[in-house]
Scaffold this motif. Sequence first.
Motif, PDB file in Angstrom:
ATOM      1  N   ARG A 156       0.829  -1.201   0.000  1.00 37.39           N
ATOM      2  CA  ARG A 156       0.000   0.000   0.000  1.00 37.39           C
ATOM      3  C   ARG A 156       0.873   1.265   0.000  1.00 37.39           C
ATOM      4  O   ARG A 156       0.556   2.245  -0.695  1.00 37.39           O
ATOM      5  CB  ARG A 156      -0.936  -0.022   1.209  1.00 37.39           C
ATOM      6  N   ALA A 157       1.964   1.250   0.763  1.00 40.08           N
ATOM      7  CA  ALA A 157       2.860   2.410   0.785  1.00 40.08           C
ATOM      8  C   ALA A 157       3.411   2.692  -0.606  1.00 40.08           C
ATOM      9  O   ALA A 157       3.518   3.856  -1.025  1.00 40.08           O
ATOM     10  CB  ALA A 157       4.001   2.173   1.774  1.00 40.08           C
ATOM     11  N   LEU A 158       3.763   1.640  -1.333  1.00 35.73           N
ATOM     12  CA  LEU A 158       4.290   1.825  -2.686  1.00 35.73           C
ATOM     13  C   LEU A 158       3.198   2.292  -3.645  1.00 35.73           C
ATOM     14  O   LEU A 158       3.439   3.157  -4.499  1.00 35.73           O
ATOM     15  CB  LEU A 158       4.915   0.524  -3.181  1.00 35.73           C
ATOM     16  N   ALA A 159       2.000   1.726  -3.523  1.00 37.03           N
ATOM     17  CA  ALA A 159       0.894   2.151  -4.385  1.00 37.03           C
ATOM     18  C   ALA A 159       0.550   3.615  -4.145  1.00 37.03           C
ATOM     19  O   ALA A 159       0.289   4.371  -5.090  1.00 37.03           O
ATOM     20  CB  ALA A 159      -0.316   1.257  -4.150  1.00 37.03           C
ATOM     21  N   LEU A 160       0.552   4.043  -2.879  1.00 38.87           N
ATOM     22  CA  LEU A 160       0.281   5.445  -2.566  1.00 38.87           C
ATOM     23  C   LEU A 160       1.389   6.354  -3.071  1.00 38.87           C
ATOM     24  O   LEU A 160       1.167   7.556  -3.283  1.00 38.87           O
ATOM     25  CB  LEU A 160       0.095   5.619  -1.054  1.00 38.87           C
ATOM     26  N   ASP A 161       2.573   5.796  -3.284  1.00 34.45           N
ATOM     27  CA  ASP A 161       3.690   6.555  -3.858  1.00 34.45           C
ATOM     28  C   ASP A 161       3.668   6.495  -5.386  1.00 34.45           C
ATOM     29  O   ASP A 161       4.631   6.879  -6.040  1.00 34.45           O
ATOM     30  CB  ASP A 161       5.012   6.011  -3.314  1.00 34.45           C
ATOM     31  N   GLY A 162       2.582   5.982  -5.928  1.00 34.08           N
ATOM     32  CA  GLY A 162       2.390   6.015  -7.367  1.00 34.08           C
ATOM     33  C   GLY A 162       2.846   4.792  -8.123  1.00 34.08           C
ATOM     34  O   GLY A 162       2.808   4.777  -9.361  1.00 34.08           O
ATOM     35  N   ALA A 163       3.272   3.734  -7.419  1.00 40.13           N
ATOM     36  CA  ALA A 163       3.745   2.533  -8.114  1.00 40.13           C
ATOM     37  C   ALA A 163       2.608   1.900  -8.913  1.00 40.13           C
ATOM     38  O   ALA A 163       1.527   1.647  -8.382  1.00 40.13           O
ATOM     39  CB  ALA A 163       4.319   1.528  -7.125  1.00 40.13           C
ATOM     40  N   GLN A 164       2.867   1.635 -10.188  1.00 40.66           N
ATOM     41  CA  GLN A 164       1.941   0.905 -11.043  1.00 40.66           C
ATOM     42  C   GLN A 164       2.277  -0.580 -11.073  1.00 40.66           C
ATOM     43  O   GLN A 164       1.426  -1.422 -11.337  1.00 40.66           O
ATOM     44  CB  GLN A 164       2.003   1.450 -12.467  1.00 40.66           C
TER      45      GLN A 164
END
Length: 274
Positions: A156-164
């Motif tokens: 989730r931390a990576l997704a919130l940082d824009g990770a696709q």
Amino acid sequence: MSVVRIGAVAAAFGRDLDFDLQRIATLIEHARRDGTGLLVLPDAALGGYLTDLRNPDPDTLPPALDPDGPMIRKVSVLAGEMVVCVGYCETDGSNRYNAAVCVTGDGVLGRHRKVHQPAGEAAAYTAGDRFEAFDTPVGRLGMLIDYDKTFPESARALALDGAQILACLSAWPTSITNRAPKMAQDRQSRLFDLYDCARAAENQVVLVSSNQTGAMGGMRFLGQAKVVGPGGDIVARTWSKAGIAAASLDVGAEIATARRVLSHLAERRPEVYR
């Protein structure tokens, strides 16, 4: 939007760095011939993983490599136009980290140090302290190592940082406390697949899961490399055998479709979470 060929590797790696580098070269060449744009190699592909997860022997630890040293540069040269993620043991002064690096022929795009440590791994490695996404030619990407993907907060931390795209590099073994007679029946085999699909679906991203195969010391690795779509569906997999799970996806379009009606990140309610 553009389609990218994505590959997740299942293969065995050990302490012989020259052997490991040659195997990586062979895998990259096979992927290149297949038109691959992103290739995710396993955790500890350079130097192998631990031989005992509960009581690591300090005399048989993986070789600690300079994050800017010749082995990483060699992988970068091999990568060329491709984006390649690879795991290794990183040295930083007196500390050792279970680490991953993402490279192209132009150099390093991103790095990650494993944050979550199971069982006795803390005796061999220092824990990392962050999750950060970074831009690559195939899209914004974040990396997780092994046990990191057990925790929803990591992805989730990576997704919130824009990770696709989430690149999950593993040296994930069968259960060390209750090994099943058949690998497909092993508890860790089930959890490995469950976490891959759940992390992709809950964040509506593409997840690329690599893993080691074979055995090292008392550890027997699962394989089960796969590419998972943003709906949690497995679109390519190796099962327990060595190989490359490959799929061609328009990552941006797939994510847009998954989030068209229900957008999990946008509909979060962080003010009520405890």
